[in-house]
Write an enzyme that holds these catalytic residues in place. Structure first.
Site, PDB file in Angstrom:
ATOM      1  N   ASP A 115      48.057  38.226  40.765  1.00  0.00           N
ATOM      2  CA  ASP A 115      47.427  38.385  39.450  1.00  0.00           C
ATOM      3  C   ASP A 115      46.226  39.320  39.537  1.00  0.00           C
ATOM      4  OD1 ASP A 115      46.107  36.419  41.045  1.00  0.00           O
ATOM      5  OD2 ASP A 115      44.993  35.744  39.289  1.00  0.00           O
TER       6      ASP A 115
ATOM      7  N   ASP B 251      41.107  40.532  37.797  1.00  0.00           N
ATOM      8  CA  ASP B 251      41.770  39.308  38.218  1.00  0.00           C
ATOM      9  C   ASP B 251      41.943  38.388  37.009  1.00  0.00           C
ATOM     10  OD1 ASP B 251      42.446  37.609  40.809  1.00  0.00           O
ATOM     11  OD2 ASP B 251      41.396  36.280  39.422  1.00  0.00           O
TER      12      ASP B 251
END
Length: 584
Positions: free
Chosen positions: A316, A273
């Site tokens: 993301d 992440d």
């Protein structure tokens, strides 16, 4: 154990140089990297001018007492560039001892380096692959595990044994043509090519050929690696993420399920992440956000290579299925991803650094199904975020099991409302302590605030209008070490420069300062501070000031948003009590 001890890494390169980058000494690995027989050279010849200038500046300012010994450079070796993390291990009499802590090779250069240099032959034992050697008359097939010949003979017999050993499917025209072309090219001395051979189980061999410089001039070496295409076939070619080119969520999830639940492979699951990605999008625009995602995807793909598959599963968030579960190998790839992202993306704002957090779980030691493995990796990602981001966590039940139990208890407390009620009562008690002005009320309020915000130390500094300096008013907590006062009063240093427009600094991980302000980074490091919240309170006339600093020691941890709000409010009230006036 002895075999492990004697293994050399690609990064096992040592040398020394002076402040003008003249090489004084280099070990054999150094000579092989630069393909030289003596060390009479200047390193600047292999660097861009800006890198050479940066290295000279770094060496000039280096001190073992207050400097991080690392710097990043791009070496130019032939047509290739190698990203290096140089580590200064010693400085003596104007001479710097250096070793290459990391080397990020292009894959083809990595293959060449390992096979062209005898010194790196032992590296091959780490790879589960084979290689062909043709010396001009005979062929040999050897394993990289023990470097022993599996078969040695002439071309005709070798091809028969080669087909039988790998169970190559010669009924497929494409595979038959590739096999024929491979040996024809070898006979003619043609190298630096790749050949794909389909096997009977639908997987394939990749053979990469190259000239061997450590043998006769006419010797050709072919590196043979096996890749499972049954689980990553061309049917997924249209299932790519449009922005990054990685597999999309559906494809990477399906691949992961097949590898873990169906094929029962031993793998490691990475959930990656990008830290605070929303802030980059909000502050710098979606175009920059897209650029970050594309670069992150490239770093992940380069780090994983043919050792697994990678995909994008959210805005993301990325998922990798690594075909390895050895902890050392997993750590190496996780570190390459983490460092690659940190050093490959130029932020629009010099105060911003793009980093990532990674959660990792492995099968079969942690779980045996994709669903359970994903949950554990996701929990590890959560732990990595709580520890301040820019790190990776490999799940270990003896370490992280209790943390997950505590997390579940916290979730139950939140769901029942107990968490919020306890927080509200704590805040009321702190406010009452300040308002009622009992004896030593500020000190008591600071202790209560420290416990409620869950920090290790609170420091309060007051501005003295007469002497025009800050003075320490309170140090509450784990120790009484004062790391800030000399910096606050240093006229050559603008200590308050990192405060935002609202006069506070919220820093979840001080490591982010390592690349921007080494003096400030080492100041925090001096007292083991990992996370900090620093709040400046001004009076109406703009002269009287109070700086209140809340510190968390290592490992770093994220300040909860609602507690940041209360900390700022409490700081304003404490400042008001100290100066009887407040500016909001």
């Amino acid at each position: 154990m002895e075999e492990q001890k004697n293994r050399r890494r690609v990064s096992d390169i040592e040398f020394s140089l002076d402040k003008d980058l003249n090489i004084i000494w280099g070990n054999r690995s150094f000579s092989m990297l630069f393909n030289i027989t003596n060390n009479k050279l200047n390193l600047a010849e292999y660097l861009d001018k800006i890198d050479a200038d940066n290295l000279k500046h770094f060496l000039h300012n280096y001190s073992s007492k207050n400097n991080t010994p690392y710097t990043i450079l791009n070496l130019k070796i032939g047509k290739h560039k190698i990203t290096c993390v140089l580590c200064v291990s010693k400085k003596r009499n104007g001479e710097y001892s250096i070793n290459l802590q990391e080397l990020s090779y292009a894959q083809d250069l990595m293959d060449k380096t390992m096979l062209q240099n005898r010194e790196y032959s032992v590296l091959l034992s780490k790879f589960n692959s084979y290689f062909i050697v043709y010396n001009g008359s005979k062929y040999a097939l050897a394993s990289t595990k023990d470097m022993k010949n599996i078969y040695l003979g002439n071309k005709a017999d070798f091809i028969i044994n080669f087909i039988d050993f790998f169970d190559i499917n010669t009924e497929i025209d494409g595979s038959k043509y590739q096999l024929q072309t491979l040996f024809e090219d070898i006979e003619q001395g043609i190298c630096d090519k790749k050949y794909r051979l389909l096997l009977s189980d639908s997987s394939h061999l990749l053979v990469t050929t190259m000239q061997s410089f450590s043998r006769k001039n006419h010797s050709i070496i072919g590196l043979v690696t096996q890749k499972n295409t049954a689980l990553s076939d061309n049917s997924y070619s249209e299932k790519r993420d449009g922005l990054t080119g990685l597999y999309n969520k559906l494809a990477i999830t399906d691949l992961a399920v097949k590898k873990i639940d169906i094929a029962r492979q031993s793998v490691s699951l990475f959930i990656i992440d990008v830290d605070k990605f929303k802030e980059f999008n909000d502050n710098f625009g979606h175009a920059y956000g897209d650029k970050v995602l594309v670069t992150v995807a490239k770093v992940i793909q380069d780090s994983v290579g043919d050792q697994g598959v990678a995909g994008r599963i959210g805005g993301d968030e990325f998922l990798c299925v690594l075909d390895k579960n050895d902890e050392e190998e997993v750590r190496n790839i996780a570190r390459n991803i983490k460092m690659g992202i940190q050093w490959s993306i130029q932020a629009c704002d010099p105060d911003q650094v793009v980093t990532c957090s990674i959660g990792i779980a492995r099968t079969p030691m942690n779980a045996e199904s994709y669903e359970d493995l994903f949950k554990l990796a996701d929990k590890c990602l959560y732990i990595a975020k709580k520890r301040g981001r820019n790190c990776y966590i490999i799940y270990k039940p003896e370490i992280h099991g209790q943390l997950l139990i505590e997390q579940k208890e916290s979730e139950r407390s939140t769901a029942s409302g107990k968490y919020y009620m306890e927080g509200a009562l704590s805040e009321i008690n702190i406010m009452n302590e300040i308002i009622h002005k009992e004896p030593n009320y500020i000190e008591k309020a600071l202790y209560m605030l420290m416990e409620y915000i869950t920090v290790h130390k609170i420091c309060v500094y007051q501005w003295n209008n007469k002497s025009k300096i800050f003075e320490t008013s309170y140090i509450i907590g784990k120790d009484d070490v004062d790391i800030r006062l000399k910096h606050l009063n240093d006229r050559n240093e603008d200590y308050l420069k990192y405060l935002n427009a609202y006069d506070f600094l919220h820093l979840d991980n001080v490591n982010n300062l390592d690349t921007m302000d080494k003096d400030r980074f080492h100041m925090y490091l001096e007292d083991n501070v990992a996370s900090t919240l620093e709040i400046l309170c001004k009076s109406d006339d703009g002269k009287a000031k109070v700086l209140i600093c809340l510190d968390i020691y290592k490992p770093s941890r994220t300040f909860q948003a609602q507690k940041i709000v209360f900390a700022i409010m409490a700081a304003k009230l404490i400042s008001h009590e100290l100066f009887c006036t407040i500016k909001v």
